[in-house]
Design a protein around this motif. Structure first.
Motif, PDB file in Angstrom:
ATOM      1  N   LEU A  59      -8.613  -2.807   3.094  1.00 40.98           N
ATOM      2  CA  LEU A  59      -9.253  -3.389   1.909  1.00 40.98           C
ATOM      3  C   LEU A  59     -10.713  -2.958   1.781  1.00 40.98           C
ATOM      4  O   LEU A  59     -11.220  -2.783   0.668  1.00 40.98           O
ATOM      5  CB  LEU A  59      -9.124  -4.911   1.925  1.00 40.98           C
ATOM      6  CG  LEU A  59      -7.709  -5.429   1.669  1.00 40.98           C
ATOM      7  CD1 LEU A  59      -7.625  -6.926   1.910  1.00 40.98           C
ATOM      8  CD2 LEU A  59      -7.238  -5.075   0.262  1.00 40.98           C
ATOM      9  N   LEU A  60     -11.392  -2.772   2.897  1.00 41.81           N
ATOM     10  CA  LEU A  60     -12.776  -2.290   2.847  1.00 41.81           C
ATOM     11  C   LEU A  60     -12.849  -0.848   2.361  1.00 41.81           C
ATOM     12  O   LEU A  60     -13.817  -0.462   1.698  1.00 41.81           O
ATOM     13  CB  LEU A  60     -13.430  -2.414   4.228  1.00 41.81           C
ATOM     14  CG  LEU A  60     -13.761  -3.831   4.681  1.00 41.81           C
ATOM     15  CD1 LEU A  60     -14.214  -3.846   6.137  1.00 41.81           C
ATOM     16  CD2 LEU A  60     -14.846  -4.445   3.783  1.00 41.81           C
ATOM     17  N   TRP A  61     -11.859  -0.048   2.688  1.00 40.03           N
ATOM     18  CA  TRP A  61     -11.853   1.363   2.290  1.00 40.03           C
ATOM     19  C   TRP A  61     -11.457   1.584   0.846  1.00 40.03           C
ATOM     20  O   TRP A  61     -11.787   2.604   0.264  1.00 40.03           O
ATOM     21  CB  TRP A  61     -10.905   2.160   3.176  1.00 40.03           C
ATOM     22  CG  TRP A  61     -11.510   2.580   4.472  1.00 40.03           C
ATOM     23  CD1 TRP A  61     -12.793   2.418   4.883  1.00 40.03           C
ATOM     24  CD2 TRP A  61     -10.831   3.235   5.533  1.00 40.03           C
ATOM     25  NE1 TRP A  61     -12.967   2.925   6.151  1.00 40.03           N
ATOM     26  CE2 TRP A  61     -11.773   3.434   6.561  1.00 40.03           C
ATOM     27  CE3 TRP A  61      -9.526   3.665   5.723  1.00 40.03           C
ATOM     28  CZ2 TRP A  61     -11.444   4.058   7.758  1.00 40.03           C
ATOM     29  CZ3 TRP A  61      -9.205   4.284   6.913  1.00 40.03           C
ATOM     30  CH2 TRP A  61     -10.157   4.467   7.917  1.00 40.03           C
ATOM     31  N   THR A  62     -10.697   0.663   0.281  1.00 37.17           N
ATOM     32  CA  THR A  62     -10.222   0.880  -1.085  1.00 37.17           C
ATOM     33  C   THR A  62     -11.304   0.506  -2.077  1.00 37.17           C
ATOM     34  O   THR A  62     -12.068  -0.433  -1.873  1.00 37.17           O
ATOM     35  CB  THR A  62      -8.948   0.061  -1.386  1.00 37.17           C
ATOM     36  OG1 THR A  62      -9.239  -1.316  -1.210  1.00 37.17           O
ATOM     37  CG2 THR A  62      -7.797   0.492  -0.505  1.00 37.17           C
ATOM     38  N   SER A  63     -11.343   1.243  -3.151  1.00 36.36           N
ATOM     39  CA  SER A  63     -12.362   0.975  -4.171  1.00 36.36           C
ATOM     40  C   SER A  63     -11.903  -0.080  -5.167  1.00 36.36           C
ATOM     41  O   SER A  63     -12.695  -0.569  -5.944  1.00 36.36           O
ATOM     42  CB  SER A  63     -12.712   2.270  -4.901  1.00 36.36           C
ATOM     43  OG  SER A  63     -11.552   2.791  -5.501  1.00 36.36           O
ATOM     44  N   SER A  64     -10.626  -0.410  -5.174  1.00 35.34           N
ATOM     45  CA  SER A  64     -10.096  -1.388  -6.128  1.00 35.34           C
ATOM     46  C   SER A  64      -9.518  -2.581  -5.378  1.00 35.34           C
ATOM     47  O   SER A  64      -8.317  -2.775  -5.337  1.00 35.34           O
ATOM     48  CB  SER A  64      -9.037  -0.736  -7.015  1.00 35.34           C
ATOM     49  OG  SER A  64      -7.988  -0.218  -6.232  1.00 35.34           O
ATOM     50  N   TRP A  65     -10.392  -3.391  -4.819  1.00 36.93           N
ATOM     51  CA  TRP A  65      -9.953  -4.515  -4.001  1.00 36.93           C
ATOM     52  C   TRP A  65      -9.039  -5.448  -4.779  1.00 36.93           C
ATOM     53  O   TRP A  65      -8.036  -5.933  -4.254  1.00 36.93           O
ATOM     54  CB  TRP A  65     -11.144  -5.287  -3.445  1.00 36.93           C
ATOM     55  CG  TRP A  65     -10.694  -6.288  -2.424  1.00 36.93           C
ATOM     56  CD1 TRP A  65     -10.583  -6.088  -1.098  1.00 36.93           C
ATOM     57  CD2 TRP A  65     -10.240  -7.620  -2.661  1.00 36.93           C
ATOM     58  NE1 TRP A  65     -10.085  -7.213  -0.472  1.00 36.93           N
ATOM     59  CE2 TRP A  65      -9.879  -8.179  -1.408  1.00 36.93           C
ATOM     60  CE3 TRP A  65     -10.098  -8.420  -3.795  1.00 36.93           C
ATOM     61  CZ2 TRP A  65      -9.391  -9.468  -1.282  1.00 36.93           C
ATOM     62  CZ3 TRP A  65      -9.613  -9.709  -3.648  1.00 36.93           C
ATOM     63  CH2 TRP A  65      -9.274 -10.217  -2.404  1.00 36.93           C
ATOM     64  N   HIS A  66      -9.364  -5.698  -6.048  1.00 35.01           N
ATOM     65  CA  HIS A  66      -8.528  -6.605  -6.844  1.00 35.01           C
ATOM     66  C   HIS A  66      -7.100  -6.092  -6.947  1.00 35.01           C
ATOM     67  O   HIS A  66      -6.149  -6.846  -6.744  1.00 35.01           O
ATOM     68  CB  HIS A  66      -9.106  -6.807  -8.249  1.00 35.01           C
ATOM     69  CG  HIS A  66     -10.007  -7.977  -8.350  1.00 35.01           C
ATOM     70  ND1 HIS A  66      -9.543  -9.266  -8.404  1.00 35.01           N
ATOM     71  CD2 HIS A  66     -11.347  -8.060  -8.396  1.00 35.01           C
ATOM     72  CE1 HIS A  66     -10.561 -10.098  -8.475  1.00 35.01           C
ATOM     73  NE2 HIS A  66     -11.673  -9.397  -8.475  1.00 35.01           N
ATOM     74  N   ALA A  67      -6.933  -4.832  -7.275  1.00 40.33           N
ATOM     75  CA  ALA A  67      -5.585  -4.267  -7.403  1.00 40.33           C
ATOM     76  C   ALA A  67      -4.890  -4.223  -6.046  1.00 40.33           C
ATOM     77  O   ALA A  67      -3.723  -4.595  -5.926  1.00 40.33           O
ATOM     78  CB  ALA A  67      -5.662  -2.862  -7.999  1.00 40.33           C
ATOM     79  N   GLU A  68      -5.598  -3.789  -5.013  1.00 39.93           N
ATOM     80  CA  GLU A  68      -4.985  -3.697  -3.677  1.00 39.93           C
ATOM     81  C   GLU A  68      -4.665  -5.071  -3.112  1.00 39.93           C
ATOM     82  O   GLU A  68      -3.604  -5.275  -2.529  1.00 39.93           O
ATOM     83  CB  GLU A  68      -5.907  -2.950  -2.710  1.00 39.93           C
ATOM     84  CG  GLU A  68      -5.930  -1.466  -2.884  1.00 39.93           C
ATOM     85  CD  GLU A  68      -4.631  -0.758  -2.519  1.00 39.93           C
ATOM     86  OE1 GLU A  68      -4.028  -1.062  -1.467  1.00 39.93           O
ATOM     87  OE2 GLU A  68      -4.240   0.122  -3.287  1.00 39.93           O
ATOM     88  N   GLY A  69      -5.574  -6.008  -3.256  1.00 42.59           N
ATOM     89  CA  GLY A  69      -5.342  -7.363  -2.750  1.00 42.59           C
ATOM     90  C   GLY A  69      -4.139  -8.015  -3.409  1.00 42.59           C
ATOM     91  O   GLY A  69      -3.290  -8.612  -2.742  1.00 42.59           O
ATOM     92  N   LYS A  70      -4.052  -7.874  -4.734  1.00 49.87           N
ATOM     93  CA  LYS A  70      -2.896  -8.401  -5.474  1.00 49.87           C
ATOM     94  C   LYS A  70      -1.601  -7.755  -4.986  1.00 49.87           C
ATOM     95  O   LYS A  70      -0.587  -8.416  -4.817  1.00 49.87           O
ATOM     96  CB  LYS A  70      -3.054  -8.092  -6.961  1.00 49.87           C
ATOM     97  CG  LYS A  70      -3.465  -9.212  -7.830  1.00 49.87           C
ATOM     98  CD  LYS A  70      -3.512  -8.663  -9.249  1.00 49.87           C
ATOM     99  CE  LYS A  70      -3.506  -9.722 -10.276  1.00 49.87           C
ATOM    100  NZ  LYS A  70      -3.683  -9.182 -11.617  1.00 49.87           N
ATOM    101  N   LEU A  71      -1.664  -6.440  -4.775  1.00 52.08           N
ATOM    102  CA  LEU A  71      -0.485  -5.709  -4.314  1.00 52.08           C
ATOM    103  C   LEU A  71      -0.048  -6.185  -2.940  1.00 52.08           C
ATOM    104  O   LEU A  71       1.126  -6.458  -2.712  1.00 52.08           O
ATOM    105  CB  LEU A  71      -0.766  -4.203  -4.304  1.00 52.08           C
ATOM    106  CG  LEU A  71       0.382  -3.312  -3.847  1.00 52.08           C
ATOM    107  CD1 LEU A  71       1.572  -3.425  -4.792  1.00 52.08           C
ATOM    108  CD2 LEU A  71      -0.087  -1.872  -3.736  1.00 52.08           C
ATOM    109  N   LEU A  72      -1.002  -6.307  -2.009  1.00 48.61           N
ATOM    110  CA  LEU A  72      -0.661  -6.747  -0.656  1.00 48.61           C
ATOM    111  C   LEU A  72      -0.022  -8.127  -0.672  1.00 48.61           C
ATOM    112  O   LEU A  72       0.977  -8.370   0.006  1.00 48.61           O
ATOM    113  CB  LEU A  72      -1.893  -6.750   0.247  1.00 48.61           C
ATOM    114  CG  LEU A  72      -2.582  -5.419   0.516  1.00 48.61           C
ATOM    115  CD1 LEU A  72      -3.732  -5.608   1.502  1.00 48.61           C
ATOM    116  CD2 LEU A  72      -1.644  -4.361   0.998  1.00 48.61           C
TER     117      LEU A  72
END
Length: 173
Positions: free
Chosen positions: A38-51
């Motif tokens: 999550l720290l490496w991704t630039s789109s935390w909102h999209a990645e967090g929702k996906l996870l």
């Protein structure tokens, strides 16, 4: 390229930790892997929702398969253990990154799901001491069919959350 390799290696570290450590404090490694992701991704909102979405949907799917009798845990349970459930957000962390190439065309995702899904279950079952009461081949064939559908759906989640995130960025400007 190095981030894609790091993504794949972090996934493997998390996968082996879940399978070999079970429900122990070693699962903190999985938390660290997901935090790094999550720290490496630039789109935390999209990645967090996906996870979170994949964690919930995948855990529900595997719990359903457990209750259908496809798997038998060493101890009686109606829900999959935490270590098993954590495999889902780990897997989700690869969808936009080292497995992004499988998103289009859709059949790539289906093919990878049909081959890789059952192989991952087989390896995990063998290492974690889980039984397949209906036999290995019938179970693996059913998992192949399921995963041929699951992979494109998971890429659909990924695409939806990415487009929502990009839309949000456009409206903030």
């Amino acid at each position: 390229m190095s981030k894609l390799l790091a993504n794949a290696l972090l996934f493997q570290l998390g996968w082996f930790t879940c399978i070999l450590a079970g429900n122990s404090l070693w699962l903190l490694i999985v938390g660290a892997v997901l935090a790094i992701h999550l720290l490496w991704t630039s789109s935390w909102h999209a990645e967090g929702k996906l996870l979170i979405s994949v964690f919930l949907a995948g855990s529900a799917l595997d719990t359903f398969l457990l209750n259908l009798g496809l798997f038998q845990l060493p101890v009686e349970s109606k829900v999959i253990p935490l270590w098993w459930a954590l495999l889902w957000p780990l897997f989700a962390s690869t969808l936009n990154h080292c497995l992004a190439w499988t998103a289009k065309p859709w059949w790539r995702a289906s093919l990878l799901g049909a081959l890789g899904g059952p192989l991952s279950y087989y390896a995990g079952v063998e290492l974690a001491g889980i039984q397949m009461p209906h036999g290995e081949w019938p179970t693996l064939l059913l998992l192949a069919v399921i995963w041929a559908g699951v992979m494109p759906i998971l890429h659909g989640f990924s695409s939806l959350y990415r487009s929502q995130y990009e839309q949000r960025l456009r409206t903030q400007r």
